[in-house]
Design a protein around this motif. Structure first.
Motif, PDB file in Angstrom:
ATOM      1  N   ASN A   1       3.572  -6.284   3.382  1.00  0.00           N
ATOM      2  CA  ASN A   1       4.949  -6.152   2.893  1.00  0.00           C
ATOM      3  C   ASN A   1       5.450  -4.717   2.795  1.00  0.00           C
ATOM      4  N   GLY A   2       4.541  -3.748   2.809  1.00  0.00           N
ATOM      5  CA  GLY A   2       4.958  -2.363   2.637  1.00  0.00           C
ATOM      6  C   GLY A   2       4.167  -1.425   3.518  1.00  0.00           C
ATOM      7  N   VAL A   3       3.184  -0.748   2.934  1.00  0.00           N
ATOM      8  CA  VAL A   3       2.363   0.179   3.712  1.00  0.00           C
ATOM      9  C   VAL A   3       1.061   0.441   2.964  1.00  0.00           C
ATOM     10  N   GLY A   4      -0.018   0.547   3.722  1.00  0.00           N
ATOM     11  CA  GLY A   4      -1.325   0.840   3.148  1.00  0.00           C
ATOM     12  C   GLY A   4      -2.036   1.911   3.946  1.00  0.00           C
ATOM     13  N   LEU A   5      -2.932   2.630   3.276  1.00  0.00           N
ATOM     14  CA  LEU A   5      -3.706   3.702   3.902  1.00  0.00           C
ATOM     15  C   LEU A   5      -5.184   3.366   3.800  1.00  0.00           C
ATOM     16  N   ILE A   6      -5.871   3.376   4.944  1.00  0.00           N
ATOM     17  CA  ILE A   6      -7.262   2.956   5.040  1.00  0.00           C
ATOM     18  C   ILE A   6      -8.089   4.086   5.635  1.00  0.00           C
TER      19      ILE A   6
ATOM     20  N   HIS B   1       7.471   5.492  -0.804  1.00  0.00           N
ATOM     21  CA  HIS B   1       7.509   4.254  -0.031  1.00  0.00           C
ATOM     22  C   HIS B   1       6.549   3.198  -0.607  1.00  0.00           C
ATOM     23  N   GLY B   2       5.958   3.501  -1.763  1.00  0.00           N
ATOM     24  CA  GLY B   2       5.076   2.542  -2.416  1.00  0.00           C
ATOM     25  C   GLY B   2       3.759   2.332  -1.708  1.00  0.00           C
ATOM     26  N   MET B   3       3.295   3.349  -0.990  1.00  0.00           N
ATOM     27  CA  MET B   3       2.051   3.191  -0.227  1.00  0.00           C
ATOM     28  C   MET B   3       0.864   2.925  -1.147  1.00  0.00           C
ATOM     29  N   LYS B   4       0.019   1.978  -0.746  1.00  0.00           N
ATOM     30  CA  LYS B   4      -1.158   1.605  -1.522  1.00  0.00           C
ATOM     31  C   LYS B   4      -2.420   1.972  -0.758  1.00  0.00           C
TER      32      LYS B   4
END
Length: 832
Positions: A496-501, A682-685
């Motif tokens: 739904n948004g953005v994630g960092l792995i 941007h609400g990155m998780k």
């Protein structure tokens, strides 16, 4: 004594004799076995001879199953009684969690056709009244196994080998190996008795062997030194005691059969009958590793001093479980070396960097595994591949970073974990952290709970910031553990948004030179990408099955960047480098460089990932720099994110809009901070590997080691779009000859509310077992369990209804179309 052989087996314990026997049975009539002392003089002689089926590994379960069936045939073939007592194996549970473990194990056993029964405490008491059961939850019972005499079964296999033409030579020690280019010259020294010791004589010979197999047990470190490689097989002390006859047991046996081998896993011991008494074998804490630098020449059929205080807790728990044992005395005791590896599984397969050199080392359950190891390793040597995927046992699952200290400490940990709950989400603590990327401390401060992948610390998920370091241990479960809610939130953020792995653990190689293109075209099954583009492809085994998965980035006409699984670094590298050596004369010069530790990798994914990168990209037109026109899907570009040069690849293992950001490892913390800051608005998780694993299943992305392996072809994995049948490539003819025996598919599962599959479960069509899962998890998009696995081709079609065995129940599942989430890849290709 013959000096030219096709195969030389070094080591005359149960494993070595089985390998020699099975090579001969496979048709090789020129096999020799060498033993430096007497057959069975290593750990075989003091082994308790148990044959436990229990193992969470698919390959190891097949190996144990073969052994148990094979040992029952030896007397008919050889005339020697192998001393097999088929009394069964009763594995008891004191807790609900232990019963959950048994139900998960049963899933693996079921897929391999291993028989088992469930017993309640009342049923245990009815069958075995000497066993205290009021504090038990139940048990799993294997009726077809039991225990065997290690010396007898070894001698029976040795006689069977001799009958098939194997030459067995005792009192010969290997002192050197030299590869000539087409065979091994093996220098051997005659050993003689002197004053009770075994010493080298002046007599030496050189044996010329096309293939060599080492099964040297406690002497594995000496073997490693002679070969110039690392072998993380180091013995650990194992004690067991034998009691005097128990009058109650003697009375019971007057009119009743022998007890099964009893295992109280929560008490960390096994017990079996022995001449009216009991043998107790504990797996206690603080058992030390021995012979880290090699087994002394003077150590023969010897034992260590006892340390009974170390096993006092386990001894008292035996008395609790079998109250009649309290008054019986001790008759005998043993404390001997048992070889271990860091994960408890043996090292079986080709040696790293060496031609025609095969290892069979590190057997902590050597008697159980000997028969099956000989069978499947002989298949690998003679036919080029085994009928089951042996990758999980490959010696190269530990890379060159592995040290003596690491192996010794991890082996000690593995020993004491034999009966500690084997959670599928388990992460053991010894020797960690060891390999850390620069952003490790920042990730830890952000709540990362780490897993270990090939020694690398990699975030599994991000827990609460106020959690103690033990949170990950407390979160483990055979169902939905405490981590589940955090992984769910991370997966939702990517959708739904953005994630960092963090994907730094990826294996990375640079292949270049005049022969690079022709070589890779032969080595892999897909078309090579154009310059600036990427492709997913596979290297096949000589049997036509999947050996390695690669993402290939073409940087120039003869310049390629290969990315493969982080857990399989040395495994992939060895296969790649050996192939280059084999084909360079044909194709021209090929440069191969391992750049794994030079490049870090972050994956950014989700509908807002482009927005985050726009905040950082340095470009004449930042608004269009990441557009489909300038940076299309499945392409690669060198970009700048603030002051960090990045080799960006537009691909995402999660199935969302995204990029892999390959960056100089020394700039990782800088890039991490920049991405974190840019992602805040941007609400990155931050996202870990467990959420990523769920997300890739929603896209039906196969993973190496689960869906992809040496027991299935890319066509059976249902990946024809990545196979170019118009060209010739290694393994093509063999792949086509196999056809499609089973097919990989994705299933949505109406499972229990508190659990998801782990990828070890059996699949049923009515009362018929028809396949198995290879991956499992939770789908945040569909709000239910998801899995991937193999079914007969006729069933592996969308709409087929099957059932999945979970928690000893069958749950409804439906085969769905490939990539059930966003099947047209609209989200991945979205412009902006």
């Amino acid at each position: 004594m013959k000096t030219h052989v096709k195969a030389l087996v070094v080591g005359g314990g149960a494993v070595g004799t089985s390998i020699a026997y099975h090579l001969a049975r496979a048709g090789w009539d020129d096999v020799m076995l060498l033993e430096r002392d007497e057959l069975t003089s290593g750990s075989t002689w003091h082994a308790a001879g148990l044959l436990p089926y229990f193992n969470m590994s698919y390959a190891t379960t097949h190996i144990h199953d073969y052994s148990i069936k094979y040992y029952k045939t030896l007397e008919e073939e050889t005339g020697l009684n192998a001393g097999f007592y088929v009394v069964g194996n009763l594995r008891m549970a004191q807790t609900d969690a232990r019963m959950d473990e048994y139900m998960l194990y049963a899933s693996t056993a079921e897929t391999c056709g291993v028989p088992f029964e469930w017993l309640s405490p009342a049923q245990i008491k009815e069958r075995y009244p000497l066993v205290r059961t009021e504090d038990l939850k139940g048990a799993i019972y294997h009726p077809t196994d039991g225990y065997i005499n290690p010396a007898d079964v070894t001698m029976a296999m040795a006689k069977g080998a001799r009958q098939r033409g194997v030459m067995i030579e005792r009192k010969w020690q290997v002192d050197g190996y030299h590869w000539t280019g087409d065979h091994w010259d093996v220098t051997c020294t005659k050993m003689v008795e002197k004053g009770g010791n075994l010493v080298a004589s002046d007599e030496q010979i050189v044996i010329h062997a096309e293939h060599v197999v080492t099964a040297t047990g406690n002497h594995a470190q000496r073997t490693a030194q002679l070969l110039g490689i690392k072998i993380p097989a180091i013995p650990v002390e194992h004690q067991y005691i034998v009691t005097e006859p128990d009058p109650a047991l003697v009375e019971w046996r007057k009119s009743n059969p022998e007890h099964p081998v009893l295992r109280d896993a929560d008490a960390k011991w096994y017990v079996r009958e022995e001449r009216g008494g009991w043998i107790l074998g504990p797996y206690e804490r603080n058992a030390p590793a021995r012979f880290e630098f090699g087994c002394p020449d003077s150590f023969r059929a010897d034992l260590f001093p006892l340390d009974l205080e170390r096993i006092e807790e386990e001894y008292m728990s035996m008395i609790h479980r079998i109250p009649t044992s309290e008054t019986v005395g001790l008759k005998d005791d043993f404390n001997g070396p048992i070889c271990y590896t860091p994960d408890g599984n043996p090292l079986v397969g080709p040696a790293p960097g060496l031609q025609n050199m095969w290892l069979a080392e590190g057997f902590s359950f050597g008697i159980t595994a000997a028969g099956g190891t000989g069978y499947y390793l002989a298949q690998m040597i003679v036919e080029g591949e085994a009928e089951i995927d042996m990758a999980s046992l490959d010696p190269k699952r530990y890379g060159s970073w592995m040290t003596t200290e690491y192996a010794a400490r991890k082996n000690e940990e593995c020993y004491e974990h034999v009966y500690i709950l084997h959670h599928p989400d388990e992460e053991r603590a010894a020797c960690r952290p060891l390999r850390t990327a620069p952003a490790y401390d920042r990730q830890k401060a952000a709540g990362a709970q780490f897993g270990q992948v090939n020694g690398w610390e990699r975030p599994n998920y991000y827990g609460p910031l106020d959690a103690p370091d033990s949170f990950d241990h407390d979160a483990r479960s055979f169902r939905r553990g405490g981590w589940w809610q955090y992984a769910k939130g991370e997966a939702e953020a990517v959708r739904n948004g953005v994630g960092l792995i963090d994907a730094t653990a990826f294996t990375k190689h640079r292949i270049s030179g005049p022969g690079a293109t022709a070589f890779l075209d032969w080595f892999t099954c897909n078309k090579l990408p154009k310059v600036g583009r990427i492709n997913l492809t596979y290297a096949l085994t000589s049997a036509g099955t999947t050996r390695t998965e690669y993402t290939i980035v073409r940087k120039g006409e003869d310049d390629y960047y290969l990315v493969s699984a982080g857990a399989w670094h040395a495994y992939d590298q060895d296969y790649l480098y050996k192939a280059i050596v084999e084909k360079e004369a044909e194709f021209g010069r090929i440069n191969a460089q391992d750049v794994t530790t030079q490049w870090g990798v972050f994956a950014i994914a989700g509908p807002k990932s482009r927005d985050v990168l726009k905040e950082l990209i340095v470009d004449a037109d930042p608004d269009t720099a990441l557009s489909n026109k300038r940076f299309p899907w499945l392409s690669a570009r060198d970009i700048e994110l603030k002051m960090c040069p990045v080799h960006a690849i537009r691909v995402a293992y999660t199935g969302e809009l995204g990029w892999e950001l390959h960056h100089p490892i020394e700039m990782q913390t800088y890039l991490w901070d920049q991405l974190k800051a840019a992602g805040e608005k941007h609400g990155m998780k931050l996202v870990g590997a467990r959420a990523q694993n769920w997300l890739r299943q929603e896209k039906s992305y196969r993973a190496f080691g689960t869906e992809l392996g040496r027991d299935a072809t890319p066509l059976e994995a249902d990946l024809p779009r990545f196979v170019d049948l118009s060209k010739d490539f290694h393994g093509k003819a063999e792949m086509e000859a196999l056809g499609v025996r089973s097919k990989c598919c994705t299933l949505l599962i109406d499972g229990p509310e508190d659990a998801d599959p782990w990828g070890r479960e059996a699949l049923y069509d009515g009362d018929t077992r028809v396949g198995r899962l290879t991956s499992g998890g939770y789908s945040v998009h569909f709000g239910k369990s998801i899995g991937m696995g193999y079914l007969p081709p006729a069933l592996a079609v969308p709409g087929t209804r099957v059932q999945v065995r979970m928690q000893n129940r069958l749950w409804d599942a439906e085969v769905v179309e490939d990539s059930p989430y966003d099947p047209k890849n609209a989200n991945i290709r979205v412009d902006g």
